[in-house]
Design an enzyme around this catalytic site. Sequence first.
Site, PDB file in Angstrom:
ATOM      1  CG  HIS A 138      41.355  59.002 -22.806  1.00  0.00           C
ATOM      2  ND1 HIS A 138      42.691  58.781 -22.650  1.00  0.00           N
ATOM      3  CD2 HIS A 138      41.183  60.327 -22.636  1.00  0.00           C
ATOM      4  CE1 HIS A 138      43.312  59.930 -22.388  1.00  0.00           C
ATOM      5  NE2 HIS A 138      42.416  60.891 -22.366  1.00  0.00           N
ATOM      6  CG  ASP A 147      42.951  55.573 -24.242  1.00  0.00           C
ATOM      7  OD1 ASP A 147      43.147  56.297 -25.222  1.00  0.00           O
ATOM      8  OD2 ASP A 147      42.963  55.980 -23.051  1.00  0.00           O
ATOM      9  CG  ASP A 207      51.880  68.011 -22.840  1.00  0.00           C
ATOM     10  OD1 ASP A 207      52.685  67.938 -21.908  1.00  0.00           O
ATOM     11  OD2 ASP A 207      50.717  67.582 -22.777  1.00  0.00           O
TER      12      ASP A 207
HETATM   13  C1  XUL Z   1      46.784  65.626 -22.460  1.00  0.00           C
HETATM   14  C2  XUL Z   1      46.553  64.902 -21.191  1.00  0.00           C
HETATM   15  C3  XUL Z   1      45.498  63.865 -21.215  1.00  0.00           C
HETATM   16  C4  XUL Z   1      44.719  63.778 -19.951  1.00  0.00           C
HETATM   17  C5  XUL Z   1      43.547  62.847 -20.001  1.00  0.00           C
HETATM   18  O1  XUL Z   1      47.775  66.582 -22.410  1.00  0.00           O
HETATM   19  O2  XUL Z   1      47.243  65.117 -20.228  1.00  0.00           O
HETATM   20  O3  XUL Z   1      46.087  62.654 -21.507  1.00  0.00           O
HETATM   21  O4  XUL Z   1      45.535  63.375 -18.887  1.00  0.00           O
HETATM   22  O5  XUL Z   1      42.660  63.174 -20.998  1.00  0.00           O
END
Ligand code: XUL
Length: 432
Positions: A98, A101, A304
């Site tokens: 991203h 990052d 998650d």
């Molecule tokens: C969040 C997720 C993110 C995406 C990219 O759950 O999976 O890291 O992969 O924004």
Amino acid sequence: MTDFFEGIETVRFEGLDGGDLSYRHYDPNEVVMGKRLEDHLRFAVAWWHSFAWPGGDPFGGQTFERPWFGDTIELARLKADVAFELFEILGQPFFCFHDADVRPEGQDFAETTRNLEEIVDYIGEKMESTGPRLLWGTANLFTHRRYMAGAATNPDPEVFAYAAATVKTCMDATHKLGGENYVLWGGREGYETLLNTDLKRERDNAGRFLQMVVEYKHKIGFPGTILVEPKPQEPSKHQYDYDVATVYGFLKDYGLENEVRLNIEQGHAILAGHSFEHEIALAASLDVFGSIDMNRNDYQSGWDTDQFPNNVPEVALAYYEILRAGGFSTGGTNFDAKLRRQSLEPVDLVAAHVGAMDVCARGLKAAAAMLKDGALEEARARRYSGWSDAQVSEMLRGGLDECYRAASEGRYAPSPRSGQQERLENLVNKYV
Ligand code: XUL
Ligand code: CO
């Protein structure tokens, strides 16, 4: 050269009796179904978890102490140096990031963009001299407080515009670095409560936002694939890109089903109440499968957890669906996975990827063996063999009246047959 990974050698394939930090199953050059394993799996390191995440959880903050933590360009360069050292140690062909990052946030949009451009140039030089490629880039439209009520689905049009402008800069960066895909994960594109939410407007705005992304892709001639990553909730209570089926309906509504594919994540599938292989199989059957975020959710926690994969039978079933769909084209296996917060040592970061790559290699090889065996596909074909009968097309054309006539005449007198689930599961177990 930094000293972060001091004393850690390049990881090599050593076979089953190999040492702790060796590949026991992943030999990049092993040819499976006519293709090298490296070209099948297309592994990528995720910048956010491996280099930007401080180890926090809802009850405590940073546990990792990394010399590059801090918001300056110099530290962002150091972070990039360490990242490319990890890619080299692992022999990783790809990475993903991203904007947030890799670059420090500036005082305003212009400064933030300048920071991104500067660090993207630096990353570009490192790519050229060391080899790893960009699997995908993306914009972080969920961490900064301006996005607390969403980005494309924010009630405030100024946030929509700021987010769209940010995506433009991230698409430019991805294009410049030769990225093979561009990802949109709808971080906070959803709601906390319906009581303050205009659901129809938000969904329409998300649709227009994605159309704008596709228009811009064509304008700049970005040859990669635009990918949407479904997730049902977290951080929002409800997210619009709930799962593969929901995203497909959304793409159809906004005329994007031939423009956008899906990046499917194991943990997100589990949160949506599906299996990973279900989501992959559904996307493939709708012709929108693109890429995977490989990780593992804890089945008890209900959030998650983004752990590194460690379940060969599950991973094998995921790759089975991917191979059945013809394998990856621009997509790949991105480790959207983070260390546990007690795994403080640099070597933990290496070991996590080594183990995960081995699990994936075992899974893919098992999947290829199952396909080669052919018994699963034969059983599936047998189960549906009735549909090649000529009277079936007559029945479908004829509608309810024709079915009624045929059933009344005794032409359709179905006799139930075994689904053979246990036998098929035994077959899978032969290979995993
Ligand atoms: C969040 C997720 C993110 C995406 C990219 O759950 O999976 O890291 O992969 O924004
Ligand atoms: Co992800």
